[in-house]
Structures are given as structure tokens and as C-alpha cells.
Design a protein around this motif. Structure first.
Motif, PDB file in Angstrom:
ATOM      1  N   ALA A 117       0.691  -1.225   0.044  1.00 18.07           N
ATOM      2  CA  ALA A 117      -0.028   0.178   0.061  1.00 18.07           C
ATOM      3  C   ALA A 117       0.840   1.520  -0.065  1.00 18.07           C
ATOM      4  O   ALA A 117       2.013   1.223   0.734  1.00 18.07           O
ATOM      5  N   ASN A 118       0.405   2.114  -1.072  1.00 15.53           N
ATOM      6  CA  ASN A 118       1.062   3.562  -0.873  1.00 15.53           C
ATOM      7  C   ASN A 118       0.459   4.561  -0.169  1.00 15.53           C
ATOM      8  O   ASN A 118       1.027   5.380   0.468  1.00 15.53           O
ATOM      9  N   TYR A 119      -0.759   4.176  -0.094  1.00 18.32           N
ATOM     10  CA  TYR A 119      -1.908   5.003   0.882  1.00 18.32           C
ATOM     11  C   TYR A 119      -2.909   4.023   1.498  1.00 18.32           C
ATOM     12  O   TYR A 119      -3.042   2.844   1.013  1.00 18.32           O
ATOM     13  N   ILE A 120      -3.268   4.419   2.582  1.00 19.44           N
ATOM     14  CA  ILE A 120      -4.285   3.716   3.400  1.00 19.44           C
ATOM     15  C   ILE A 120      -5.298   4.637   3.872  1.00 19.44           C
ATOM     16  O   ILE A 120      -5.075   5.613   4.583  1.00 19.44           O
ATOM     17  N   HIS A 121      -6.518   4.444   3.682  1.00 19.24           N
ATOM     18  CA  HIS A 121      -7.532   4.936   4.177  1.00 19.24           C
ATOM     19  C   HIS A 121      -7.988   4.334   5.584  1.00 19.24           C
ATOM     20  O   HIS A 121      -8.376   3.110   5.562  1.00 19.24           O
ATOM     21  N   ALA A 122      -8.089   5.369   6.661  1.00 19.99           N
ATOM     22  CA  ALA A 122      -8.462   4.618   8.036  1.00 19.99           C
ATOM     23  C   ALA A 122      -9.579   5.217   8.259  1.00 19.99           C
ATOM     24  O   ALA A 122      -9.871   6.339   8.548  1.00 19.99           O
ATOM     25  N   GLY A 123     -10.828   4.224   8.425  1.00 18.98           N
ATOM     26  CA  GLY A 123     -11.963   4.608   8.837  1.00 18.98           C
ATOM     27  C   GLY A 123     -12.438   4.408  10.179  1.00 18.98           C
ATOM     28  O   GLY A 123     -11.649   4.296  10.885  1.00 18.98           O
ATOM     29  N   GLY A 124     -13.707   4.567  10.252  1.00 17.54           N
ATOM     30  CA  GLY A 124     -14.276   4.363  11.791  1.00 17.54           C
ATOM     31  C   GLY A 124     -14.722   5.780  12.074  1.00 17.54           C
ATOM     32  O   GLY A 124     -14.460   6.624  11.553  1.00 17.54           O
ATOM     33  N   LYS A 176       5.755   6.819   7.891  1.00 11.29           N
ATOM     34  CA  LYS A 176       6.926   7.485   6.955  1.00 11.29           C
ATOM     35  C   LYS A 176       6.829   7.177   5.696  1.00 11.29           C
ATOM     36  O   LYS A 176       7.304   7.990   4.881  1.00 11.29           O
ATOM     37  N   LYS A 177       6.453   6.104   5.429  1.00 13.69           N
ATOM     38  CA  LYS A 177       6.461   5.520   4.019  1.00 13.69           C
ATOM     39  C   LYS A 177       5.111   5.428   3.376  1.00 13.69           C
ATOM     40  O   LYS A 177       4.711   5.364   2.026  1.00 13.69           O
ATOM     41  N   ILE A 178       4.014   5.456   4.154  1.00 11.97           N
ATOM     42  CA  ILE A 178       2.585   5.504   3.538  1.00 11.97           C
ATOM     43  C   ILE A 178       1.864   6.473   4.001  1.00 11.97           C
ATOM     44  O   ILE A 178       1.742   6.877   5.248  1.00 11.97           O
TER      45      ILE A 178
END
Lengths: 406, 164
Positions: free
Chosen positions: A227-234, A253-255
Motif C-alpha cells: 500500500a502507498n496510501y491507506i484509508h483509515a476509517g471508523g 513515514k512511507k505510507i
């Protein structure tokens, strides 16, 4: 004898009429209408709902103090459902026959789905967070802003722009992490299709139960999958805690992490400012530093709540709910007058309030005969130096609802 | 004859008017008698209620109508989020074509209204802040939200058995 009989009957008649008079609102001196909030004040999402309802209540208080809407006062009734559907159904049953009850705000999608059936039958407007289904199947339920999937799609546009601005070719890999419930999945119902249309590779989503203490397993899996991007929901504090765990694992640092409507507020920042630094948040209402710059919001807060120290962006969202109600009420009163005013008139008014402005707290109202979206725009924010600052202006969201088969 | 007219004017007509006002009440008295069965009828508060929740079965309701199952709180009993004199909704269901329904208490309802837990910022129930509902016999009503039919039963909450 006849005289006595007449006196007796007159007394009986007077008592009967008094009973009718007391039980009927038509004899009431003050003209008033009702807004019912099926809220959560002491349950799991109280941290979000309490400031929002404070905003609505304060706005209504202010309108009433100025004489109401064309002389009609608004009564705010807030019910603590503790986020419990059975309690919400029972509470609506209790208030269902309240004269001039025009709009019901349901704090959760589960509540909205259950109570919505009754409201549709009673021909009343329901307001609820962002479930795209209410846009796909037009009825009397209106969502607060763009549907969850629309906003997620807009964030994917931003992801593509950000990726390119870093000089990278192709499209990035995106991970998705959210609660294991209807809300957690909603963003992907159309949002996933939109991302894939852009060429983004969506990793298999990770779902976890609300209340999960550590998110390392899910985060590690997404990181290992590239993953280059992560959507953190909740709902906050969940996104804050997910990013706290990502920070501890060295992933921030990397995502690039992104969060949605119910991402970190000042509260999350006060506890985990270091971990949250650099994360991106998208919102249909003003947040962070923007909230502090909005005079309507700050004036109302100072007037009713005092110091700005504890001002929460969600308070502004509550004000916008109140403004929309007042705007629609004006239309409905103009159309049918107070005596004839019913829920169905407010339903028509909500569809006729297209383009209505709410002091810049959110984009122009998008409710219309073919739209249940509260607005179409989102703004993107980033945590910089411990503050939530805007990195874009208002941006129109794509229609991702239409990409899913409901 | 004249006195009869006067009686008509002063007693019967207002009586009819009042009758019309209370027609909602009358509506609930018509149609088949609604029934409610609670299983188990006697419980003590324990985590077992999450695996095997209190269940309500009813009949005699209007087909496809929504049913609200409520616990009537005795006066003086304070419950988080509930104003005095209010009943608390503990389950809901939709009646089938025959007017029967089955509903079970959801975990959130058991946590909120039986255990009366607090909630942590992590959205977890906080049992340290819990104020469990006291043992007693509680009246339970199931109401049809279209027909206004009401079925009543009782649920007995007993103290947990003493540990040996």
C-alpha cells in the motif's frame, strides 16, 4: 327543575370543552414546530454527537430569541438513544404524534433504516449521515453531505494528484481499513469502482470490529501488500488509534494515511499530535483552523458555550443542520402557512432548498427532487504542526453512488 | 321532548367529539387480542445474555407492521439516557403476514439497559461504570406501531446465584 337541568348540562359542556381545549394544540398561544434528534449523548459515539447537537440547539435557540421563523418558534427535542436502534424506535413511537413534528435526525445508519420506514409512512423528513442507499432509492431520508462513496471517490482524485505531484508514474496502490459493519463497507459501494476506473489498485479491504484495541495485524497486512496510501476509517477516536498504531510500526513515514468525515478532531490531536502529523482528512464541513476562522460558528459558540478552547468542528456541522431546517421551514411556511403546515410540506421544502448557503460551513445545499445529498463538496485537510489546516478549497465530489448496484 | 334535544346538544354531541378524539385508543381495542411471550421469563444478569439474549414472541398484530418492545420502568428507577416516566425500548421487529413476530435483545440493548454500562473512548463497554438494573418484576409491552395493539407480559430479573 328545567333550569337546574340546564345549569347542570352547561357545567358538563364546559368541562367537556375544557378537556378538548387542553388536549388540542390549536388553542396554544405560541406557534411552534418541532425538530427531533434521535441522538447519542452517553453511548459509544457521544463524543461526536454531543457537540453536533449543541450546534443545532444553539442555532435554534438563537433563532427563537430573535422571534423565530415568521413568528414560529422551533422546539428542539434531543433523545439519548445510546446508539441503540430499539431505543430509537421506541423514542420515535413516543414522539410520533407530537403536533408539528417536521424533521427527525437519526444519528446512525442502523437507526435511520429502522425509523425511516415509520417516517416515510408518517410523511416526515429524516436526516442521517451518509449512506448512499438513500440517494440511490429516493425517499424522505436526506443525508448530511455527499454520500460516503462520493467523498471517498473525491479522495481518490486527490490521491492521484498527490501521486503525480511526487513525480511518480502510473497509479498507486491503496489500502482500506474500516469497521466491520454497514458504515465501514459503505465507502466502497461505488467508491471502489471509481478508484479502479482511475487505475488505482485497491487492496482487499481490512475490516475490524468497533472497539478493537490494536490494529497492527491489519496494518501490517496492507503494508506488506504494497500500500502507498491507506484509508483509515471508523469514527474518532478509531482513526486516530489506527494511525497511532501505524506510527508505532513506522508506517506513517512511507505510507500516506487518509481519513474521512469522522476522522481526527482537536480531541484526537491533543493526545496523538506526533502520530497524526502529515495525515490527510477529507470533510464536507469545516474543520480545525477553518472552524476557528468562521465567524458564524465562533460567535455562536462564544455566545452559548464561552471560551473557544474546546470548540469542535462538529459543532459547525450541527449549526448547518439547524440552518437547513430553518431555510426549509421558511419555504414551507410561505407555501402553506402555519396552520396547514405538515411533515409533507417540509419534505417538499427540503427538495426545494437547492443552492441554499450555510455561512460557508459546508458547500451549497444539494437537496432537490432528484438529490438527497446535503451538499456535493468536500475540503481536504492535513495535520501540520499539530493543527488541522486546509490544503484544498471546496471540491465537487464525483457521483460514485451510481457506480454501485443497490 | 325539548329536554331530550337539550340532552342531545349538551351531552351526546360533546361525548361523540371526545369519543372521536380517543379513537386511537379504541382502535387498539379492536381486532384480535395481541399476545406476548418472553423467553426466558426469569433471568439474572450475566455475560450469557449476549450469547442467549432475552427473546420476545408475539401474535395478534397487524401483518407487516413494526413492533416496539418496551420495558416499563417503575417510578424512582433511574436509567442512563431515560427521562422519568419514559419506557425504554429494548427490542423491535416487523410482524410477518400472520401478524406474528420474534425479536431478541441486541447486545447494545442488553449493555445499555440491563447492565447500564458506560462507554470508553475506544467504543468499548465500560463495566466499571455499570449500574445494573435491580432485581424485580418488570412489565414489558409490545406495541404495534400501525395498529396500536398492545400485548403485555412480565420479565423477572433475579439476583445472580451465590458463588459456592
Amino acid at each position: 327543575m328545567r333550569k337546574k337541568c340546564l345549569i347542570f348540562l352547561s357545567i358538563v359542556l364546559t368541562i367537556c370543552l375544557s378537556m378538548v381545549g387542553f388536549s388540542s394544540s390549536s388553542f396554544a398561544k405560541e406557534k411552534s414546530v418541532v425538530y427531533l434528534s434521535l441522538a447519542d449523548y452517553t453511548g459509544p459515539i457521544a463524543g461526536l454527537n454531543v457537540p453536533a447537537d449543541k450546534g443545532t440547539e444553539d442555532y435554534i435557540k438563537d433563532i427563537n430569541a430573535k422571534g423565530g421563523v415568521d413568528g414560529v418558534k422551533i422546539k428542539f427535542i434531543g433523545i439519548d438513544t445510546r446508539y441503540d436502534v430499539a431505543r430509537a424506535v421506541s423514542a420515535y413511537k413516543r414522539y410520533r404524534r407530537t403536533p408539528k413534528l417536521l424533521v427527525v435526525n437519526s444519528i446512525g445508519t442502523g437507526i435511520a433504516r429502522a425509523v425511516g420506514r415509520l417516517l416515510a409512512r408518517d410523511k416526515r423528513v429524516q436526516l442521517t449521515p451518509g449512506d448512499g442507499e438513500f440517494q440511490a432509492h429516493l425517499g424522505s431520508t436526506f443525508i448530511w453531505g455527499p454520500a460516503y462513496q462520493d467523498a471517498f471517490a473525491a479522495s481518490m482524485d486527490w490521491v492521484m494528484d498527490d501521486w503525480k505531484s511526487k513525480g511518480k508514474s502510473g497509479a498507486p496502490v491503496v489500502g482500506y481499513l474500516n469497521w466491520d459493519n454497514a458504515y465501514g463497507r459503505e465507502h466502497l459501494r461505488g467508491g471502489k469502482q471509481y478508484a479502479e476506473k482511475l487505475g488505482i489498485k485497491m487492496l482487499p479491504p481490512e475490516f475490524f470490529p468497533p472497539g478493537t484495541l490494536k490494529h497492527d495485524v491489519y496494518l501490517t497486512r496492507l503494508a506488506k501488500a504494497g500500500a502507498n496510501y491507506i484509508h483509515a476509517g471508523g469514527i474518532d477516536p478509531t482513526p486516530t488509534n489506527v494511525i497511532r498504531d501505524a506510527y508505532a510500526l513506522g508506517l506513517t513515514k512511507k505510507i500516506q494515511f487518509t481519513t474521512g468525515y469522522w476522522g481526527p478532531t482537536a480531541l484526537g490531536l491533543s493526545v496523538h499530535a506526533k502520530a497524526l502529523e502529515g495525515i490527510v482528512n477529507y470533510s464536507f464541513f469545516l474543520r480545525g483552523e477553518d472552524t476557528k476562522m468562521n465567524k458564524t460558528v465562533t460567535d455562536l459558540w462564544k455566545k452559548y458555550r464561552g471560551s473557544l478552547d474546546k470548540l469542535n468542528g462538529v459543532y459547525g456541522m450541527g449549526i448547518a443542520w439547524g440552518m437547513t431546517y430553518v431555510g426549509a421551514l421558511k419555504i414551507a411556511l410561505n407555501s402553506v402557512g402555519y396552520e396547514k403546515l405538515k411533515g409533507v410540506d417540509m419534505y417538499k421544502a427540503y427538495q426545494g432548498i437547492t443552492g441554499f448557503e450555510r455561512a460557508g460551513i459546508q458547500g451549497p445545499c444539494a437537496y432537490a427532487s432528484d438529490s438527497r445529498r446535503g451538499s456535493r463538496e468536500i475540503k481536504i485537510y492535513r495535520v501540520k504542526g499539530g493543527k488541522i489546516v486546509p490544503i484544498t478549497g471546496w471540491q465537487k465530489t464525483p457521483d460514485a453512488v451510481s457506480l454501485h448496484k443497490f | 321532548m325539548r329536554i331530550f334535544k337539550v340532552i342531545m346538544l349538551f351531552v351526546i354531541i360533546p361525548g361523540l367529539a371526545l369519543g372521536a378524539i380517543s379513537c386511537q385508543t379504541l382502535k387498539s381495542l379492536t381486532g384480535p387480542k395481541a399476545t406476548l411471550v418472553i423467553a426466558p421469563a426469569e433471568v439474572f444478569l450475566s455475560p450469557a445474555l449476549f450469547k442467549k439474549p432475552v427473546t420476545f414472541k408475539g401474535s395478534g398484530f397487524q401483518p407487516k407492521e413494526m413492533i416496539s418492545v418496551e420495558m416499563v420502568l417503575p417510578s424512582g428507577l433511574k436509567m442512563k439516557g431515560i427521562k422519568e416516566g419514559e419506557d425504554v425500548g429494548i427490542a423491535f421487529a416487523t410482524a410477518n403476514e400472520k401478524g406474528n413476530f420474534t425479536a431478541a435483545m441486541a447486545p447494545t440493548a442488553t449493555l445499555n439497559w440491563f447492565f447500564q454500562v458506560g462507554w470508553t473512548p475506544l467504543l468499548r463497554p465500560n463495566f466499571k461504570a455499570a449500574k445494573p438494573i435491580p432485581p424485580g418484576v418488570y412489565k414489558i409491552n409490545a406495541t404495534g406501531l400501525d395498529s396500536d395493539r398492545v400485548a403485555t407480559s412480565t420479565l423477572k430479573i433475579v439476583p445472580p446465584p451465590k458463588k459456592k
